[in-house]
Design an enzyme around this catalytic site. Sequence first.
Site, PDB file in Angstrom:
ATOM      1  N   GLY A 197     -13.181  46.819  12.077  1.00 51.98           N
ATOM      2  CA  GLY A 197     -12.374  46.007  12.993  1.00 51.98           C
ATOM      3  C   GLY A 197     -10.889  46.318  12.892  1.00 51.98           C
ATOM      4  N   CYS A 198     -10.420  46.478  11.662  1.00 52.86           N
ATOM      5  CA  CYS A 198      -8.991  46.754  11.454  1.00 52.86           C
ATOM      6  C   CYS A 198      -8.622  48.143  11.959  1.00 52.86           C
ATOM      7  CB  CYS A 198      -8.635  46.581   9.983  1.00 52.86           C
ATOM      8  SG  CYS A 198      -8.907  44.876   9.409  1.00 52.86           S
ATOM      9  N   THR A 199      -9.534  49.089  11.843  1.00 58.64           N
ATOM     10  CA  THR A 199      -9.299  50.431  12.371  1.00 58.64           C
ATOM     11  C   THR A 199      -9.221  50.379  13.891  1.00 58.64           C
ATOM     12  OG1 THR A 199     -10.376  51.478  10.488  1.00 58.64           O
ATOM     13  CG2 THR A 199     -10.221  52.784  12.514  1.00 58.64           C
TER      14      THR A 199
END
Length: 157
Positions: A47-49
Amino acid sequence: MTTTRLEPGDTAPEFTLQTDRDEPLSLTDLRGRKVVLYAYPAAMTPGCTKQACDFRDNIASLRSAGYEVVGISPDSPAKLAQFRERDAITFPLVSDPDRAVLRAYGAYGEKQNYGRTVLGVIRSTFVIDEKGHIERALYNVRATGHVAKLRKDLGLD
């Protein structure tokens, strides 16, 4: 543990943190420009990527509209450097290992994770004006589609 949330008009909490290039970055360094500060739980997670790549893919238009983007997480500068290199991140990532700045922004505290209450980084985005005041404080944002929604809310689309 209740988390104090920022509201539009509040003074953005000041910080000086190490970046992915292991150099200090202060909010005051960015005074005179609008800043999109986004808090994310952990570098190199799916998700952060996705979120970082969305900001990366929109950085030119955000900058041309006067916005500087800064990502903040508890990750070490070394891990942030790996993230920057792996995903060609083109804006500063800052390290908040003791989570003091994340707490000051209300982006660290209790959150729901797969139906359980856990303590962690609350995915959040803050739009800070040229004078260092909160223009928008968005909490519990989604990793996917958030940048498009932010651009729309800021009148960039």
